[in-house]
Each structure stands twice: as C-alpha cells, then as structure tokens.
Write a protein that holds these residues in place. Structure first.
Motif: not given
Length: 304
Positions: A220-241
C-alpha cells in the motif's frame, strides 16, 4: 584552434552513448525489483495535494503505466479534498470539519460525488491513457465495490453527526479482479454505497487501506505532501515496524494529519498487506524510486 569537422560529431556520439550506458545500468539495477513485484497488486492512494501540479500528474501517470508494463497490477485510489472545498466554496456551501473529516450533508454529498467521480476521476483516467495505459474510472458504488456504513464520532457531548460520511464495511475484490484481468488499470473514487443505496463520502486513505487488505496487495502506497515520517529532529525515518510506529504516535513524534495515515498503514499491514509506504507525491517519479531502487523514497512500515 578549431577541431576538425569530424571530431565534433564523434564526441557528441560518445556523450550520447555514455548516457545510454547509464540508462542500461539503471534498468539492470531495477531488474531484481521488477521480478519481485511481477504479478503483484500495489494499491496507490493519490492525494488531493499531490495531484495539484500538471507536471507531477504527468509523472504519476507515467509511473502507473510503467508499473503495469513491468507486470505489476496497480490499483489507484484518489482523494480530492482541496478540489471539493473549492467547488463547495464556489457554490456558497460552508464546510465544517470534525477530526479532519468533512461534515457532509445532503447538499454537500451531491457536490462531493460530482467532483470525485466526475472531474477528478476522469482527469486521472485521461492522464494514464495519454501516457499509454488503459485506465477505467469507477467509484465504490460500482458493482458494490465498497459497501459502507455511517461513520460515527464521539466527543464530550455525545455522538457527532457527520452526515453522509462513511467507512468501509466490505470491499468486493471480484470487481477489481475483473478489471485487472482485462489488462485495465482501475482508478477508484472514494465513494461508498450503504445498505439502502445511500451515498457515503469516505476518506481516501481509508478506502485505499481497505482495498489493499481485500485484494491481498503486496504494498500500500500513500502519496502525500510530506516526505514521510520525520523524527524529532526533522529527519526522515526510512523504516518502521508496526510497534515502532505505535510508539511514535504515543510519544507525540507522529502527530496531526500523519496519525490517520500511519493508522491506515498499520491496519493494512496487520490485515496481510506485506508493507505500506508513505511518500511525497510531489517528487517526480517517486513511485519508481520507491519500488525499483534499494533505498526507496519515503517511510516503509512492515510487521516487524
């Protein structure tokens, strides 16, 4: 000193050959991923904000066509919140929201259905067809694809009536199987049908998740207007369980409008979808980057 006339074309030919060699390397690197997804269903939710620019819409259509040509069965579910809001405004109909959901009365549901199943759906279908594909536009009402029930929300004062806002009760994958087996690409407007023929406006993320689960989609791919889930420093989290994603919601790292997207992704994975990804739909050819490259392009959520 000028170069002999025959040298300039030779150098131009060498540069052209170098570009084609680079293209061939890209294709070879993509081959394992093409084989991985061959014959698999991938459900793509195409958001209202992600389809705001003509150039991005063209790239999206090209990606969907290429996916189909490599053996993938893409299923597109689209939103249209900004376009609905614009049309309601033009008609002088005020919009009210509860928990991000548009309260949809009898007058509004007619406009919602018109915008989603009419202009938006047909624009996407036309774009895919123009890119060389064969798309067909449908809504959840067609063939009882998405049978819905009225969605209820509660607050401190009791139950809030959202009007004709629904949630999927049942998705009939046979409708989609008939389309994909005919070498067509289904493009679904998130309108559901109630047990008495009622029309329901359903969140497009929710419909995409339900369709992915019902079809046993690989992703399932959800396209939105942000790059993905960001951590508290604003960096992209590439993988999550799934458990990590729940923890980030609980500690406030994931907040606001990202929460329902993550919840949709979690539910889909728990119902058998292999993985869910949240991508920035404004990036050119982001679907190809996600599917056919090692690092991907956004946040991938898997069972564990």
């Amino acid at each position: 000193m000028s170069l002999p006339d025959e040298v300039v074309p030779r150098e131009r030919d060498m540069r052209t050959l170098a570009r084609w060699r680079q293209t061939s390397r890209v294709l070879v690197e993509a081959l394992p991923y093409i084989l991985k997804y061959d014959g698999k269903t991938i459900v793509v939710k195409y958001g209202g904000h992600a389809m705001g620019e003509a150039g991005i819409a063209e790239h999206f259509a090209q990606d969907i066509v290429l996916m189909k040509q490599t053996g993938i069965d893409p299923v597109v579910v689209h939103g249209g919140g900004p376009q609905i809001g614009s049309m309601l405004g033009k008609l002088g109909i005020n919009s009210k929201f509860v928990d991000g959901l548009r309260v949809t009365d009898a007058a509004s549901i007619e406009v919602v259905e018109m915008v989603l199943t009419g202009s938006i759906n047909k624009q996407i279908v036309s774009g895919i067809n123009a890119a060389g594909g064969r798309a067909v536009g449908i809504s959840g009402k067609d063939g009882n694809l998405v049978v819905a029930r009225k969605l209820e929300r509660k607050n401190g004062q009791g139950t809030v009536d959202l009007g004709f806002v629904g949630e999927p009760e049942r998705v009939n994958p046979a409708v989609l199987n008939t389309i994909t087996n005919s070498d067509l690409i289904p493009v679904i407007a998130p309108i559901g049908v109630g047990p008495k023929g009622e029309t329901y406006n359903i969140n497009a993320d929710t419909v995409a998740g339900a369709v992915a689960s019902a079809t046993g989609a690989e992703r399932l791919i959800l396209l939105t207007d942000v790059e993905g889930v960001l951590d508290r420093e604003g960096k992209l989290i590439q993988h999550l369980t799934v458990n990590e994603a729940r923890t980030l919601i609980a500690d406030g790292t994931i907040s606001g409008g990202m929460i329902p997207k993550i919840e949709t992704a979690i539910e889909a994975v728990e119902r058998g979808v292999h993985a869910a990804a949240i991508l920035d739909g404004r990036i050119p050819h982001v679907l190809l980057l996600e599917l056919f490259t090692e690092p991907g392009a956004g946040t991938l959520i898997e069972a564990g």
